[in-house]
Design a protein around this motif. Sequence first.
Motif, mmCIF file in Angstrom:
data_model
loop_
_atom_site.group_PDB
_atom_site.id
_atom_site.type_symbol
_atom_site.label_atom_id
_atom_site.label_comp_id
_atom_site.label_asym_id
_atom_site.label_seq_id
_atom_site.Cartn_x
_atom_site.Cartn_y
_atom_site.Cartn_z
ATOM 1 N N ALA A 1 7.088 92.449 88.054
ATOM 2 C CA ALA A 1 7.209 92.200 89.493
ATOM 3 C C ALA A 1 7.207 93.532 90.243
ATOM 4 C CB ALA A 1 8.491 91.420 89.780
ATOM 5 N N LEU A 2 7.641 94.594 89.569
ATOM 6 C CA LEU A 2 7.672 95.927 90.180
ATOM 7 C C LEU A 2 6.280 96.492 90.431
ATOM 8 C CD1 LEU A 2 10.605 97.390 88.088
ATOM 9 C CD2 LEU A 2 10.641 96.789 90.504
ATOM 10 N N SER A 3 5.253 95.811 89.950
ATOM 11 C CA SER A 3 3.891 96.199 90.334
ATOM 12 C C SER A 3 3.679 96.027 91.828
ATOM 13 C CB SER A 3 2.866 95.328 89.595
ATOM 14 O OG SER A 3 3.067 95.339 88.199
ATOM 15 N N LEU B 1 6.941 89.940 85.266
ATOM 16 C CA LEU B 1 8.301 89.454 85.071
ATOM 17 C C LEU B 1 9.276 90.400 85.754
ATOM 18 C CD1 LEU B 1 9.766 90.708 81.787
ATOM 19 C CD2 LEU B 1 7.278 90.842 82.058
ATOM 20 N N GLY B 2 10.528 89.940 85.859
ATOM 21 C CA GLY B 2 11.562 90.806 86.411
ATOM 22 C C GLY B 2 12.007 91.827 85.387
ATOM 23 N N ALA B 3 12.896 91.459 84.488
ATOM 24 C CA ALA B 3 13.382 92.382 83.456
ATOM 25 C C ALA B 3 13.697 91.590 82.197
ATOM 26 C CB ALA B 3 14.625 93.114 83.941
ATOM 27 N N ASP C 1 11.403 83.332 88.287
ATOM 28 C CA ASP C 1 11.537 83.135 89.732
ATOM 29 C C ASP C 1 11.454 84.462 90.478
ATOM 30 O OD1 ASP C 1 11.787 80.420 89.451
ATOM 31 O OD2 ASP C 1 13.983 80.414 89.509
ATOM 32 N N TRP C 2 11.965 85.517 89.902
ATOM 33 C CA TRP C 2 11.937 86.826 90.558
ATOM 34 C C TRP C 2 10.507 87.284 90.809
ATOM 35 C CZ3 TRP C 2 13.991 89.842 93.736
ATOM 36 C CH2 TRP C 2 13.791 91.209 93.747
ATOM 37 N N LYS D 1 5.939 88.074 94.489
ATOM 38 C CA LYS D 1 4.516 87.833 94.742
ATOM 39 C C LYS D 1 4.330 87.079 96.058
ATOM 40 C CE LYS D 1 0.061 87.537 93.919
ATOM 41 N NZ LYS D 1 -0.510 86.754 92.822
ATOM 42 N N ALA D 2 5.179 86.097 96.324
ATOM 43 C CA ALA D 2 5.064 85.310 97.548
ATOM 44 C C ALA D 2 5.331 86.148 98.795
ATOM 45 C CB ALA D 2 6.023 84.132 97.510
ATOM 46 N N GLY D 3 6.082 87.234 98.649
ATOM 47 C CA GLY D 3 6.429 88.050 99.794
ATOM 48 C C GLY D 3 5.421 89.118 100.168
#
Length: 236
Positions: free
Chosen positions: A129-131, A171-173, A211-212, A217-219
């Motif tokens: 997700a940090l991408s 993914l988150g972590a 979910d994270w 991504k949605a934001g």
Amino acid sequence: MNIEGSVALVTGANRGLGRHFVERLLDRGASKVYAASRNPTATVAGADVLPLDLLDQGTIDAAAAVAGDVTLLVNNAGISTYQNLVRGDLSEIRREMDTHFFGTLAVTRAFADTLGRNGGGAIVNMLLALSWFSWDGATSYRAAKAAEWSLTNASRVELARQGTQVVGVHLGAADTDMMSGYDGPLLDPADVVRAALDGLVAGAAEVLVDDWSRTVKAGLGQDPSAFYAQVADSSP
């Protein structure tokens, strides 16, 4: 992509998500799995061990010469140096970018023609997700993963004609050595690998594991100020 009967190569395979990939691929019927890592000491029963360092082109070329039967490439290897871009150690920032972007690119280039010759196959790139956003304390890592995300999209476009499926996994972590000391929620690595392989089999271009990653991504279409405020409120 059909995992059963495939020949896979996994980078960063000696621990963490990489080791789980090797185990699950063998469990799901891969005929051969090359477990590639910089220091291939730990092995998985049934895997073929290969030395491969993302910062050493010679080891990448040697691995490609040995593994000419590969139909599935999993780009999993990576590092985190916990540097900020503006005031961090520039040599460490370069090492991080060299690993995640140029290293992943070098491996992709080395195996692209092999995949084409072997029917197209697939590439799985392990992203985060940090991408899609940055966080103070390790902005270098975020920039490197953003570059790898762009590389993933570019590879998908360039390799489409030869029938190569390219999957980006976010993914988150996860509960791996790299995340030791992190006090937020951690995903079971087995669940991450299961989601990635299920997405691969389903023909996905992108897998959002949790979910994270779906929230971030949605934001992306939001105003940056509102987006970062939301990230701060919902950060794991």
